[in-house]
Design a protein around this motif. Structure first.
Motif, PDB file in Angstrom:
ATOM      1  N   PRO A  40      32.762  39.018  30.260  1.00 33.47           N
ATOM      2  CA  PRO A  40      33.393  38.184  31.285  1.00 33.47           C
ATOM      3  C   PRO A  40      33.135  38.747  32.679  1.00 33.47           C
ATOM      4  O   PRO A  40      33.253  39.958  32.886  1.00 33.47           O
ATOM      5  CB  PRO A  40      34.875  38.251  30.937  1.00 33.47           C
ATOM      6  CG  PRO A  40      34.939  38.650  29.515  1.00 33.47           C
ATOM      7  CD  PRO A  40      33.693  39.426  29.219  1.00 33.47           C
ATOM      8  N   ALA A  41      32.791  37.863  33.617  1.00 34.02           N
ATOM      9  CA  ALA A  41      32.369  38.318  34.944  1.00 34.02           C
ATOM     10  C   ALA A  41      33.434  39.146  35.630  1.00 34.02           C
ATOM     11  O   ALA A  41      33.124  40.145  36.267  1.00 34.02           O
ATOM     12  CB  ALA A  41      32.003  37.117  35.805  1.00 34.02           C
ATOM     13  N   PHE A  42      34.714  38.761  35.483  1.00 30.94           N
ATOM     14  CA  PHE A  42      35.729  39.493  36.243  1.00 30.94           C
ATOM     15  C   PHE A  42      35.786  40.952  35.809  1.00 30.94           C
ATOM     16  O   PHE A  42      36.056  41.832  36.618  1.00 30.94           O
ATOM     17  CB  PHE A  42      37.100  38.821  36.117  1.00 30.94           C
ATOM     18  CG  PHE A  42      37.767  38.941  34.784  1.00 30.94           C
ATOM     19  CD1 PHE A  42      38.645  39.977  34.536  1.00 30.94           C
ATOM     20  CD2 PHE A  42      37.523  38.025  33.779  1.00 30.94           C
ATOM     21  CE1 PHE A  42      39.267  40.089  33.305  1.00 30.94           C
ATOM     22  CE2 PHE A  42      38.147  38.130  32.557  1.00 30.94           C
ATOM     23  CZ  PHE A  42      39.024  39.179  32.317  1.00 30.94           C
ATOM     24  N   ILE A  43      35.490  41.229  34.534  1.00 29.08           N
ATOM     25  CA  ILE A  43      35.500  42.618  34.076  1.00 29.08           C
ATOM     26  C   ILE A  43      34.299  43.369  34.652  1.00 29.08           C
ATOM     27  O   ILE A  43      34.445  44.448  35.223  1.00 29.08           O
ATOM     28  CB  ILE A  43      35.499  42.677  32.535  1.00 29.08           C
ATOM     29  CG1 ILE A  43      36.848  42.180  32.020  1.00 29.08           C
ATOM     30  CG2 ILE A  43      35.236  44.090  32.044  1.00 29.08           C
ATOM     31  CD1 ILE A  43      36.992  42.240  30.531  1.00 29.08           C
ATOM     32  N   LEU A  68      34.686  44.110  38.393  1.00 28.63           N
ATOM     33  CA  LEU A  68      35.619  45.201  38.658  1.00 28.63           C
ATOM     34  C   LEU A  68      35.014  46.540  38.251  1.00 28.63           C
ATOM     35  O   LEU A  68      35.263  47.562  38.891  1.00 28.63           O
ATOM     36  CB  LEU A  68      36.941  44.962  37.932  1.00 28.63           C
ATOM     37  CG  LEU A  68      37.809  43.864  38.557  1.00 28.63           C
ATOM     38  CD1 LEU A  68      38.989  43.536  37.673  1.00 28.63           C
ATOM     39  CD2 LEU A  68      38.293  44.290  39.932  1.00 28.63           C
TER      40      LEU A  68
END
Lengths: 296, 523
Positions: free
Chosen positions: B339-342, B345
């Motif tokens: 997942p991009a958000f992981i 970050l």
């Protein structure tokens, strides 16, 4: 394959192979790093690629178990990661199911039925799916603020509001499913109709069973999109226990409270299942991305 | 098509049809109740909208003529509620001063003003708090009231204003007096009490031990003959006798000569003000133009880099002499599967100036520690690097699909002529796939144009620009700039944000139109 082979093939293959390995090393570096960081002691220790004295403290904290330090003091888990993950999964499953139901019936109408303004509606959907929800955040925020006055569980800071807001991702999926429906010969449905089936029965008992693969793809695509969605959730959700994973994970890397090690464990823990789902379904997802989505 | 002809056949009206009518009737009843509620609250536009949608829905599901629309109605409803309506609403907000200072309607602001109180300086009462079963009671003892004191009706701890009646009593409540320590704990409840004495005097908590007499600051102005703008909302100040009225130019209540603005403000239509601000206010215009340029550069570079790397990798993976292609493919897709958000970050942490592993490595190898988040050029390069990492697998997937459609004999022929791999790439591969690729590239451009997640999670716009009225940063793209204006921590200006969002609509609309043209050309 009877292809004409150049003479220096072996040399070329090795060049390509070494380039590929170097590239993969660079590309996969963040993943090696994050696993290594999750096993380090403390949040600030900088160390080599392989941790010198590995500890499971970040993993305990990510799983919500308090960790006893070497000096006897207890560290409490900083954030409810598992609650966030569960919130994300709840929202994703319900919104994907709703998207699937709404877009399947819509796609059926577009692919098989005749009605006025069909072409215009299709063009409008094509254009609308290029406008992300990000652009209308003020409206979405204000809309759910007002809905909350009448229906509290759909108001601000509720998972219901996020679930509902994600339905906006539907337009793209209607196109995907419609493209697939059009590849199925409608002679079967016509045969059913001659036998006295209503359009609903032809849709439910003939077309739907034939379209299970695309329905699975759409569900997975919607599921992953919803898990990874950040902007809408960050605006609508406020209290710590209501956050989804995407919004919550950000809390770890605040400059005032920098929890690099704890983040690493939480990231691996929550990223792993989603990655596995994606990789397991990649064959179908890739098929869906390249065929249905681009047909005009 | 035979299916559509079927819908008019007689056989369809069965018990199922009556069930449908019953369900529609129930839903309509619920919605009508909602509409009445909304109408009563003055939300006329919402009430009308729901009414129209409910009527259309009922027609579609009951009438036979509407049969074909039954399948499309739910999805159209969804698309119009969650995509079209927010877009229109945003454009509407762009013409108002809706912001954290002007959050409420005039009606609500008037109600707030009418509820304001001030201490009259009259009698004050010491009080004792009694616990009586689950409820609480106050005893108010006047300074010169002798034996007599006032006793309030029982109340519960609630975090909202409560109005209590008090009456003269000669006996004390049965419960126990709470010590001052507990009173302090409950002070937020006590501060919200409004106690009404039998003679009509109102009391509120003035200190930890006292309740004092209070009075309303404003009363409605009933003189219909006075000439104020919006005079039916005008108020009279009980302390000075002055009249205040809502100023429809500034969105605040003001006194007669307009020198003093009394908050909170209310929302008004301000016409093109927000748009004018974008193009004339130097603190907004400067950042806006810079950010716009950077947005275009960012999106273009992202598309270029992801395409170049994606295409090269696709060619390599497709090349049969290189064994183990399936494994390579899987590993190469990995950045897209997480997942991009992981991953964003993760990069945020890896690029960290002091604790980040990238700087650690660079320090070890070359002895440098670049300031990834505070140097403008480095921050921009970092954003592009991360976005290329995130985006190349998608391009690779697309290219693999397109490469498969190129017939093998073309390469065969070029091999006989002794062409190099580079010649193959530029003279066969690229010309063969560029046409179907163009709409996808435009879509990718549009996606990166609005790639809020990347900027918000990676840099949040850092480093900040100087001389900007609203927070703006060097790596901000238009959407993240809008996002910060609307939901940032420095006073939320929804009106201005919507004005910029409206401008972005036009740009995205243009890109979508170009894309549509390109797609049509393909067929």
């Amino acid at each position: 394959m009877a292809m004409v082979q150049p003479r220096n093939l072996k040399y070329r293959v090795w060049t390509a192979r070494i380039l590929m390995w170097l590239f993969l090393l660079v590309i996969l570096f963040p993943f090696f790093m994050i696993i290594s960081v999750s096993l380090r002691t403390g949040n600030f220790a900088t160390g080599s690629l392989i941790p010198e004295n590995p500890s499971l403290e970040h993993w305990y904290l990510a799983l919500g178990i308090p960790w006893e330090n070497a000096d006897g003091s207890i560290t409490q888990p900083p954030f409810p990661v598992l609650t966030w993950l569960w919130n994300s999964i709840k929202v994703a499953i319900i919104s994907s199911a709703l998207i699937l139901i709404l877009s399947t019936t819509g796609a059926y109408a577009f692919a098989r039925l005749r009605f006025r303004f069909k072409q215009q509606m299709l063009t409008a959907m094509m254009i609308l799916q290029m406008f992300p929800a990000v652009l209308a955040l003020v409206a979405i925020y204000s809309l759910f603020d007002q809905i909350g006055d009448f229906i509290p569980w759909l108001g601000l800071d509720s998972l219901g509001s996020v679930t509902l807001a994600y339905l906006g991702g539907m337009a793209l999926h209607i196109w995907l499913i419609k493209g697939y429906f059009e590849t199925i010969d409608n002679s079967l449905e016509e045969a059913a109709a001659i036998d006295g089936a209503t359009p609903w029965q032809a849709f439910r008992f003939v077309l739907l069973p034939l379209s299970v693969p695309i329905l699975a793809v759409v569900f997975i695509l919607a599921f992953i999109a919803s898990i990874a969605e950040y902007p809408v959730a960050s605006v609508l959700l406020q209290s710590m226990d209501n956050l989804t994973l995407a919004v919550g994970s950000r809390q770890y890397l605040n400059p005032q409270n920098y929890l690099w090690g704890d983040f690493a464990a939480a990231a691996v823990l929550s990223g792993f299942p989603i990655t596995i789902i994606f990789l397991a379904c990649q064959r179908w997802i890739v098929g869906g991305l390249t065929s249905g989505g681009v047909k005009g | 098509m035979s299916t559509s002809a079927m819908s008019t056949s007689r056989a369809t009206r069965s018990s199922g049809a009556y069930l449908v009518i019953a369900i529609v009737a129930v839903i309509d009843l619920v919605l009508l109740y909602g509409v009445t509620l909304m109408y009563a609250q003055g939300e006329l536009a919402f009430a009308m909208l729901v009414l129209v949608l409910a009527a259309a829905g009922s027609w579609v599901f009951i009438s036979r003529k509407g049969y074909n629309y039954r399948y499309i109605y739910p999805s159209l409803l969804g698309v119009s509620t969650f995509i079209v309506f927010p877009l229109i609403y945003t454009v509407n907000v762009a013409f108002t001063n809706y912001s954290s200072n002007h959050l409420l309607s005039l009606e609500r602001v008037r109600t707030i003003h009418l509820a304001k109180t001030f201490r009259t300086g009259g009698e004050s009462f010491a009080f004792k708090l009694y616990q009586e079963g689950p409820g609480l009671r106050l005893v108010l003892i006047g300074a010169a009231a002798g034996d007599e004191h006032y006793l309030t009706e029982p109340f519960t701890e609630r975090n909202e204003p409560q109005e209590l009646k008090a009456f003269v009593s000669s006996h004390l409540p049965t419960g126990a007096v709470l010590p001052i320590r507990k009173v302090i704990k409950k002070r937020s409840v006590l501060q919200k009490l409004d106690i009404v004495l039998p003679d009509g005097t109102e009391l509120a908590m003035t200190s930890l031990r006292k309740f004092g007499a209070i009075a309303r600051v404003y009363r409605p102005d009933d003189h219909a003959d006075r000439q104020y703008p919006e005079q039916n909302a005008a108020l009279i100040d009980n302390r000075t006798g002055q009249t205040i009225y809502p100023d429809m130019e500034t969105g605040y209540y003001t006194n007669e000569d307009g020198t003093e603005q009394i908050g909170p403000g209310f929302t008004i239509y301000t016409g093109w003000d927000n748009f004018v601000r974008v193009f004339t206010d130097p603190g907004i215009q400067g950042p806006f133009l810079k950010i716009f340029t950077w947005t275009v550069i960012f999106a273009a570079l992202s598309v270029t880099f992801t395409l170049v790397i994606g295409l090269l990798m696709a060619c390599l993976v497709q090349w049969e002499p290189l064994k183990g292609n399936g494994v390579y493919r899987l590993l190469l897709i990995l950045p897209y599967a997480v997942p991009a958000f992981i991953s964003i970050l993760i990069f945020r942490g890896l690029f960290n100036q002091n604790f980040g592993e990238i700087n650690l490595l660079l320090d070890m190898l070359f002895g440098i520690k670049p300031e990834w988040f505070s140097n403008e050029l480095l921050a921009k390069s970092m954003v592009i690097i991360v976005n290329t990492w995130l985006g190349y697998p998608y391009m690779m997937i697309l290219c693999i699909g397109l490469l498969k459609s190129i017939p093998d004999d073309l390469y065969e022929a070029s091999a006989i002529d002794g062409a190099s791999p580079a010649q193959n790439l530029f003279h066969i591969t690229i010309p063969m796939i560029i046409k179907p690729l163009i709409p996808l590239l435009i879509a990718s451009f549009a996606f990166n144009f609005n790639n809020l997640v990347l900027i918000a999670l990676l840099t949040d716009g850092a480093p900040d620009m100087l001389h900007a009225t609203t927070p703006a940063g060097a790596t901000d793209i238009l959407v993240s700039y809008t996002f910060r204006i609307a939901f940032g921590s420095y006073g939320q200006d929804y009106g201005l944000a919507s004005a910029i969002a409206t401008a972005i609509f036009l740009m995205v609309g243009f890109i979508a139109w170009v894309n549509l043209k390109a797609t049509r050309q393909l067929q």
